[in-house]
Write a protein that holds these residues in place. Structure first.
Motif, PDB file in Angstrom:
ATOM      1  N   GLY A 140       0.795  -1.224   0.000  1.00 43.46           N
ATOM      2  CA  GLY A 140       0.000   0.000   0.000  1.00 43.46           C
ATOM      3  C   GLY A 140       0.827   1.273   0.000  1.00 43.46           C
ATOM      4  O   GLY A 140       0.320   2.345  -0.322  1.00 43.46           O
ATOM      5  N   GLN A 141       2.099   1.177   0.326  1.00 42.84           N
ATOM      6  CA  GLN A 141       2.975   2.347   0.346  1.00 42.84           C
ATOM      7  C   GLN A 141       3.543   2.693  -1.028  1.00 42.84           C
ATOM      8  O   GLN A 141       4.123   3.756  -1.210  1.00 42.84           O
ATOM      9  N   VAL A 142       3.368   1.820  -1.997  1.00 44.12           N
ATOM     10  CA  VAL A 142       3.903   2.054  -3.339  1.00 44.12           C
ATOM     11  C   VAL A 142       2.955   2.975  -4.108  1.00 44.12           C
ATOM     12  O   VAL A 142       1.745   2.760  -4.137  1.00 44.12           O
ATOM     13  N   ALA A 143       3.523   3.998  -4.730  1.00 42.33           N
ATOM     14  CA  ALA A 143       2.728   4.935  -5.533  1.00 42.33           C
ATOM     15  C   ALA A 143       2.044   4.182  -6.666  1.00 42.33           C
ATOM     16  O   ALA A 143       2.654   3.359  -7.346  1.00 42.33           O
ATOM     17  N   GLY A 144       0.754   4.454  -6.821  1.00 48.54           N
ATOM     18  CA  GLY A 144      -0.010   3.822  -7.888  1.00 48.54           C
ATOM     19  C   GLY A 144      -0.957   2.747  -7.388  1.00 48.54           C
ATOM     20  O   GLY A 144      -1.841   2.319  -8.121  1.00 48.54           O
ATOM     21  N   THR A 145      -0.780   2.294  -6.143  1.00 52.32           N
ATOM     22  CA  THR A 145      -1.689   1.276  -5.608  1.00 52.32           C
ATOM     23  C   THR A 145      -2.837   1.943  -4.866  1.00 52.32           C
ATOM     24  O   THR A 145      -2.671   2.992  -4.248  1.00 52.32           O
ATOM     25  N   ALA A 146      -4.009   1.313  -4.945  1.00 53.81           N
ATOM     26  CA  ALA A 146      -5.159   1.783  -4.172  1.00 53.81           C
ATOM     27  C   ALA A 146      -4.935   1.321  -2.735  1.00 53.81           C
ATOM     28  O   ALA A 146      -4.524   0.188  -2.493  1.00 53.81           O
ATOM     29  N   ARG A 147      -5.209   2.191  -1.773  1.00 54.52           N
ATOM     30  CA  ARG A 147      -4.845   1.892  -0.389  1.00 54.52           C
ATOM     31  C   ARG A 147      -6.017   1.817   0.568  1.00 54.52           C
ATOM     32  O   ARG A 147      -5.824   1.533   1.735  1.00 54.52           O
ATOM     33  N   LEU A 201      -4.036  -6.762  -5.753  1.00 52.87           N
ATOM     34  CA  LEU A 201      -3.951  -5.301  -5.735  1.00 52.87           C
ATOM     35  C   LEU A 201      -4.959  -4.658  -6.668  1.00 52.87           C
ATOM     36  O   LEU A 201      -5.328  -5.230  -7.694  1.00 52.87           O
ATOM     37  N   ALA A 202      -5.318  -3.458  -6.341  1.00 43.09           N
ATOM     38  CA  ALA A 202      -6.018  -2.568  -7.265  1.00 43.09           C
ATOM     39  C   ALA A 202      -5.070  -1.404  -7.522  1.00 43.09           C
ATOM     40  O   ALA A 202      -4.415  -0.908  -6.604  1.00 43.09           O
ATOM     41  N   LEU A 203      -4.958  -1.003  -8.771  1.00 41.21           N
ATOM     42  CA  LEU A 203      -4.077   0.104  -9.134  1.00 41.21           C
ATOM     43  C   LEU A 203      -4.907   1.281  -9.598  1.00 41.21           C
ATOM     44  O   LEU A 203      -6.014   1.118 -10.117  1.00 41.21           O
ATOM     45  N   VAL A 243       1.252  -0.564 -15.292  1.00 45.05           N
ATOM     46  CA  VAL A 243       1.031  -1.764 -14.484  1.00 45.05           C
ATOM     47  C   VAL A 243       2.329  -2.505 -14.194  1.00 45.05           C
ATOM     48  O   VAL A 243       2.621  -2.826 -13.040  1.00 45.05           O
ATOM     49  N   ARG A 244       3.125  -2.777 -15.190  1.00 45.39           N
ATOM     50  CA  ARG A 244       4.379  -3.519 -14.966  1.00 45.39           C
ATOM     51  C   ARG A 244       5.320  -2.766 -14.033  1.00 45.39           C
ATOM     52  O   ARG A 244       5.958  -3.362 -13.168  1.00 45.39           O
ATOM     53  N   ALA A 245       5.426  -1.482 -14.204  1.00 42.77           N
ATOM     54  CA  ALA A 245       6.324  -0.693 -13.355  1.00 42.77           C
ATOM     55  C   ALA A 245       5.851  -0.690 -11.906  1.00 42.77           C
ATOM     56  O   ALA A 245       6.648  -0.873 -10.979  1.00 42.77           O
ATOM     57  N   ALA A 280      -8.006  -4.930 -10.258  1.00 43.45           N
ATOM     58  CA  ALA A 280      -8.850  -3.782 -10.630  1.00 43.45           C
ATOM     59  C   ALA A 280      -7.988  -2.581 -10.968  1.00 43.45           C
ATOM     60  O   ALA A 280      -6.870  -2.436 -10.474  1.00 43.45           O
ATOM     61  N   LEU A 281      -8.538  -1.735 -11.818  1.00 47.92           N
ATOM     62  CA  LEU A 281      -7.983  -0.410 -12.072  1.00 47.92           C
ATOM     63  C   LEU A 281      -9.054   0.579 -11.639  1.00 47.92           C
ATOM     64  O   LEU A 281     -10.194   0.513 -12.114  1.00 47.92           O
ATOM     65  N   VAL A 282      -8.704   1.466 -10.724  1.00 45.07           N
ATOM     66  CA  VAL A 282      -9.682   2.427 -10.207  1.00 45.07           C
ATOM     67  C   VAL A 282      -9.260   3.832 -10.611  1.00 45.07           C
ATOM     68  O   VAL A 282      -8.071   4.130 -10.720  1.00 45.07           O
TER      69      VAL A 282
END
Length: 116
Positions: A36-43, A66-68, A74-76, A106-108
């Protein structure tokens, strides 16, 4: 200070000190927090990272869901998640991450959509 605190203590030999066991629930929480601390993930809420932990002894197998945020590379983001989770789990628990499977479920959108 009491005089007893001024005396250096002799530690028992490592084999005689006992054992430390870190439960899979703790490893799961560490993995979820790190992801959840990684930029780009839904938290937040139902989209927050979810983890499952398996393995035995000092080796753990992790499965992350994960949801991004959209649009996300996505790969990064998944590469960053893998590195961060492995580093945190190994650093905090001392367990070796043997495998780490990541599912992007998911992508939000970055912001909540407004209904007009």
């Amino acid at each position: 200070m009491s005089p007893a605190l001024d005396v250096p203590r002799q530690l028992a030999e490592p084999a005689e000190r006992g054992t430390l066991t870190i439960g899979h629930a703790v490893v799961r929480k560490v993995a979820q927090h790190a992801a959840g601390q990684v930029a780009g993930t839904a938290r937040e809420g139902k989209k927050a990272p979810k983890a499952k932990v398996g393995g035995q002894d000092n080796d753990v197998d992790l499965a992350l869901d994960l949801a991004l945020h959209y649009p996300a590379a996505v790969r990064a983001v998944v590469g960053d998640v893998r590195a961060r989770v492995a580093e945190e789990v190994e650093g905090i628990t001392g367990y070796r991450v043997r495998s780490l499977a990541v599912t992007v479920s998911a992508l939000v959108p970055d912001s909540a959509s407004r209904v007009r």
